[in-house]
Design a protein around this motif. Structure first.
Motif, PDB file in Angstrom:
ATOM      1  N   ASP A   1       5.162  13.894  -0.336  1.00 52.24           N
ATOM      2  CA  ASP A   1       5.524  15.658   0.410  1.00 52.24           C
ATOM      3  C   ASP A   1       4.174  16.674  -0.409  1.00 52.24           C
ATOM      4  O   ASP A   1       3.465  16.157  -1.107  1.00 52.24           O
ATOM      5  CB  ASP A   1       6.984  15.690  -0.919  1.00 52.24           C
ATOM      6  CG  ASP A   1       7.299  16.866  -1.034  1.00 52.24           C
ATOM      7  OD1 ASP A   1       6.435  18.313  -0.965  1.00 52.24           O
ATOM      8  OD2 ASP A   1       8.155  17.700  -0.956  1.00 52.24           O
ATOM      9  N   THR A   2       4.324  17.116   1.016  1.00 48.84           N
ATOM     10  CA  THR A   2       2.868  18.335   0.238  1.00 48.84           C
ATOM     11  C   THR A   2       2.890  19.199  -0.592  1.00 48.84           C
ATOM     12  O   THR A   2       1.683  19.505  -1.073  1.00 48.84           O
ATOM     13  CB  THR A   2       2.571  18.995   1.993  1.00 48.84           C
ATOM     14  OG1 THR A   2       3.947  19.685   2.282  1.00 48.84           O
ATOM     15  CG2 THR A   2       2.596  17.781   2.656  1.00 48.84           C
TER      16      THR A   2
ATOM     17  N   SER B   1       1.007  -1.031  -0.275  1.00 45.83           N
ATOM     18  CA  SER B   1       0.118   0.134  -0.366  1.00 45.83           C
ATOM     19  C   SER B   1       0.698   1.261  -0.013  1.00 45.83           C
ATOM     20  O   SER B   1       1.669   1.694   0.665  1.00 45.83           O
ATOM     21  CB  SER B   1      -0.860  -0.081   0.830  1.00 45.83           C
ATOM     22  OG  SER B   1      -1.230   1.248   1.777  1.00 45.83           O
ATOM     23  N   ARG B   2       0.726   1.994  -1.056  1.00 45.30           N
ATOM     24  CA  ARG B   2       1.482   3.427  -0.959  1.00 45.30           C
ATOM     25  C   ARG B   2       0.908   4.092  -1.521  1.00 45.30           C
ATOM     26  O   ARG B   2      -0.606   4.358  -2.037  1.00 45.30           O
ATOM     27  CB  ARG B   2       2.958   3.143  -1.676  1.00 45.30           C
ATOM     28  CG  ARG B   2       2.911   2.169  -3.025  1.00 45.30           C
ATOM     29  CD  ARG B   2       3.814   2.237  -3.985  1.00 45.30           C
ATOM     30  NE  ARG B   2       3.823   1.523  -4.785  1.00 45.30           N
ATOM     31  CZ  ARG B   2       4.021   2.338  -5.661  1.00 45.30           C
ATOM     32  NH1 ARG B   2       4.092   3.333  -5.653  1.00 45.30           N
ATOM     33  NH2 ARG B   2       3.954   1.627  -6.925  1.00 45.30           N
ATOM     34  N   ARG B   3       1.541   5.203  -1.396  1.00 42.03           N
ATOM     35  CA  ARG B   3       0.821   6.805  -2.511  1.00 42.03           C
ATOM     36  C   ARG B   3       1.771   7.447  -3.206  1.00 42.03           C
ATOM     37  O   ARG B   3       2.515   6.649  -3.532  1.00 42.03           O
ATOM     38  CB  ARG B   3       1.419   8.080  -1.330  1.00 42.03           C
ATOM     39  CG  ARG B   3      -0.295   7.865  -0.234  1.00 42.03           C
ATOM     40  CD  ARG B   3      -0.002   9.112   0.476  1.00 42.03           C
ATOM     41  NE  ARG B   3       1.030   9.008   1.194  1.00 42.03           N
ATOM     42  CZ  ARG B   3       2.099   9.558   2.182  1.00 42.03           C
ATOM     43  NH1 ARG B   3       0.941  10.691   3.059  1.00 42.03           N
ATOM     44  NH2 ARG B   3       2.592   8.910   3.245  1.00 42.03           N
TER      45      ARG B   3
END
Ligand code: SAM
Length: 381
Positions: free
Chosen positions: A334-335, A266-268
């Motif tokens: 990273d936002t 599971s990741r972004r």
């Protein structure tokens, strides 16, 4: 004391520990005052581990360099043991053993028969959950090695496991009192009449020919509770013969299952926009054009015999991150960027292993009315 199921906070001398060096390098170690655990990352004195909580990270400075080597000292569990044990046979891994244990309802009420013991991988998992485990192995050296390991791990002394050196296909499962081929240390068994009351209600057969062992089960299974069985066989022909034997011996609810264990990651993932792609194409085109013009100028200088035809490449600023090409690394999440949650499944199946044939048997089908009334009273309080 069982080193594999009694929870402890602090590492003490004479404890077994599993030392995690890397994901696929875990070493079983008996913690001994004054001893040293040597790895290629450094030497770790056991004295540095004693008194620390299980799970601690221990660091030593690597000789001749300013770097540190790390290990983690973990309390043994059957799952970690399965990943670190010395293989003497094929073993049952946690994706299978966990499924099997819940299907045969392994609990402190369970009296388990396991054959063959093999490398003792599944035995450790059974010993943690079951009331009692009777394990059988016919290969003498494997029997001796397993017996020694069970003894070291505290499963035999005051434990809940008995190991018998026996060919179960030929000689069955019954244990006569004083049988020199059975090793256990349990007062309840010592005091039990001969043959020992096995009363098994959970059976696991990991044997090449389970169909030859199945007819011997009737003399050792529980007469008054449901008995669950699982046979672990790599070939479908073995499943076929096993089912034939189970049906002949009156086993019911027969079902075959295969476990296909896969990891889900599971990741972004960065959200990519069409504008980013267009910007990237413009960048590439612009740089290409600059290169063509530079080469043209150098060629003209060369044919007009100018002194220095070579032209330095223009200094380009470090490429900003571009989701479609090279650039500076961006940390996941990273936002400054937009992300979505994704899951990725491994394409390969990591846990083959065998076909699992389940069955059950109820020997005495008459209802004990006194027991039912007693249980009903207990439930009503
Ligand atoms: N389940 C074990 C584990 O997780 O470590 C592995 C079992 S290994 C695949 C099978 C074992 O059964 C071997 O060690 C073999 O010697 C033993 N075996 C085969 N036939 C047997 C028999 N008739 N009686 C007792 N043991 C037997």
């Amino acid at each position: 004391m069982s080193h594999f199921s009694d929870y402890k906070d602090l590492i003490q001398a004479d404890d077994w520990a599993l030392i995690w060096i890397s994901r696929d390098n875990i070493k079983p170690v008996k913690i001994t005052a004054g001893a040293t655990f040597n790895t290629r990352y450094g030497s770790f004195p056991h004295d540095d581990m004693i008194g620390k909580p299980f799970g601690s990270q221990i660091a030593v400075r690597t000789r001749g360099s300013n770097k540190f080597g790390f290990i983690h000292v973990l309390q043994p569990t059957p799952e970690l043991w399965t990943l670190s044990l010395p293989h003497r046979t094929q073993i049952v891994y946690t994706p299978d053993s966990s499924y099997i244990m819940q299907r045969i309802q392994c609990s402190p009420q369970s009296r388990v028969i396991e054959a063959g013991t093999g490398s003792g991988s599944f035995s450790h998992a059974f010993a943690r959950s079951a009331g009692y485990v009777f394990s059988y192995e016919f290969h003498e050296i494997r029997y001796e090695q397993a017996r020694k390991e069970f003894e070291d791990h505290g499963l035999l002394q005051d434990g809940n496991l008995a190991i018998t050196h026996r060919d179960v296909c030929q000689d069955g499962f019954a244990i006569q009192k004083g049988d020199k081929t059975t090793f256990f240390d349990d007062e309840r068994l010592n005091e039990s009449p001969s043959p020992v009351q096995i009363n098994a209600n959970a059976i696991f057969l990991d044997l090449p020919a389970p169909w030859s062992a199945i007819p011997h089960l009737d003399e050792v299974i529980s007469q008054d509770s449901k008995v669950s069985l699982c046979c672990f066989s790599p070939c479908i022909e073995q499943v076929d013969k096993t089912i034939e034997a189970l049906e002949k011996q009156g086993w019911t609810e027969i079902e075959m299952v295969e476990i296909q264990g896969k990891q889900y990651e599971s990741r972004r993932q960065m959200v990519r926009h069409l504008d980013d792609a267009l910007q990237r194409l413009r960048d590439v085109k612009e740089r290409k054009q600059m290169g063509v013009e530079r080469r043209k100028r150098m060629f003209n200088k060369l044919i007009s015999d100018q002194e220095e035809p070579y032209e330095q490449r223009p200094e380009t600023p470090k490429t900003q991150f571009n989701p479609f090409g090279k650039g500076s690394r961006v940390k996941e999440g990273d936002t400054g960027f937009q992300w979505k949650e994704v899951s990725k499944v491994e394409s390969e199946i990591k846990s083959h292993t065998s076909y699992l044939t389940f069955a059950s048997k109820i020997v005495n089908k008459t209802r004990d009315e006194t027991l039912v009334a007693k249980l009903a009273d207990e439930i009503r309080g």
